[in-house]
Design a protein around this motif. Sequence first.
Motif: not given
Length: 556
Positions: A86-87, A111-116
């Motif tokens: 998720y991002s 769960v891989l989070a792509l965070i700005g």
Amino acid sequence: MGKAKHSKPPSADAAVRMTTAEATVGALIAHGIDTVYVLPGVHNDPLFDALFKAGDHIRTVHTRHEQGAAYLALGAALATGKPQVYSVVPGPGLLNSAAALLTAYGMNAPVLALIGQISQSAIGRGLGHLHEIRDQAGIIARLVDFSARIRAPTQAAALVAQAVRAMATGRPGPAVLECAIDVWDRSALAPAIAPVLPQPPQPIDEDAIRDAAKRLAAAKRPLIVAGGGAQDAATEVAELSRLLQAPVLGYRRGRGVLDSRDPLSVTLPLGRELWGEADVVLGVGTRLFYGYTHWGIDEELAIIRIDADPDEPERFARPAVALIGDAGPILRRLIDALAAHHRPSRRADMEERQARMRRRLDKLAPQIGFLDAIRAELPEDGIFVDEVTQIGFAARLLLPVYKPRTFLSPGYQDNLGWGYATALGAQHARPDVPVLSIAGDGGFLFTSNELATALHHRIPLTVVVFNDGAFGNVRRTQEEQYGNRLIASDLTNPDFVRYAESFGAEAERARSPQQLRAALQRAFKRRDGPTLIEVPVAAMPSPWEFIHMPRVRGIR
Ligand SMILES: Cc1ncc(C[n+]2csc(CCOP(=O)(O)OP(=O)(O)O)c2C)c(N)n1
Ligand SMILES: [Mg+2]
């Protein structure tokens, strides 16, 4: 949906010029990620452009709140056993998703989070940039075991590969990659395809296998306890259980490891009774939390643990034997070592115990009526998504579950409101089977806004909302233990049927188990969009005497 239909997959050729965002998306695709659950914003615009350009190779599913994006990814991970992504934007976006990330951590879900992030040079300076948060990396590092910031296009593929490997190595769990707003669209010559890192080898401790096999062979009353870590070792658990005629206790995340139709398959409270009699307990992918903290251990009980996390077996107390690694191959070695073993069937004894316990549990008759209706209509491989509500508590004890990964329960976080969005993710990732979400009127409104997501992406999820006009669980405690001083537990609800219809969902009201069955039949036939069924209910009998049960054996 307006996406380029014929863009090519990233080529396996030598390095090409690409942005950090493009390298990240290419790496996700190379790792078999087919969906990113998202809520966009300026910090991640280049990432979304790269997702657009990737065309059909990766789907983008946007939600109506960041918690929804993270729960959808969690549900997809739980239903498939595969990593999901998720991002969201930094600061509030990250925090909005944090309860789901916490739950993914508690459930060991990949769960891989792509965070700005704000611009690279401004991080840590407190200048007040949009969505700035103090020490975002520090907050993230408290939530997950693997996190890193992508600082250049050339790092993107390798960091994605490391994150994906970390999520499956040792204790599985979520991971986070941050990337600054000005780094996403920086470009450089970067490897076109991310190397998929091999899993490190997992040697099996043969001495420990021999020791465990000897103890299990000699055990008079062995008990297997299966947790979430046993979900992908169901075949081996069943085989070992048969060999040893050992009952298998599965509660919450361990449900479905051994088919409920097998008389050796038990939940609480029969599991506690068997724990009290056991001389050897084999814990497979479980913390054994109830055993250690509630039911007690003594010198007559030897505990054998199989766990992916080397630190786990000794957290409560040193076990007799600890086997570290994937449950499947370890159980296979134990089965081989015990192959010559034969025991008389425990069927008659177990059937008698099951029947006796069932008579006690009949106290939960209102819940059982609805659970019977659900089980009658939900196909064997249909997925049931639990909630922190009366029907959920009863389902953990009483709903027959036939297959692994078909009973999704939030584990020790037990966070109210996880259900609807998590179930949406499960249904999105498994369009081939019906998914059923249940909720109380309290929990449902935590993520019911994602009805809009279900409509937008045509996700055919069915939710049953059991409406008692209250945080019923809290209210009952206030009635029973606080002299009926009711506070903050009564709810004013929307008309749930009209509410769902206003989104464009199918909706109806069912006032009895019979009506629920008929409504579920209609709902499961619909495969092009969501359905809500509201069931008005009265207060229900308490399940807690079957869950929080006193000690059955010695002092620790
Ligand atoms: C995130 C979170 N907040 C609060 C709680 C405490 N809590 C447990 S059950 C419950 C009430 C649930 O109400 P509802 O969803 O209507 O289910 P019911 O008990 O009425 O069936 C609350 C507030 C929790 N478990 N998780
Ligand atoms: Mg309620």
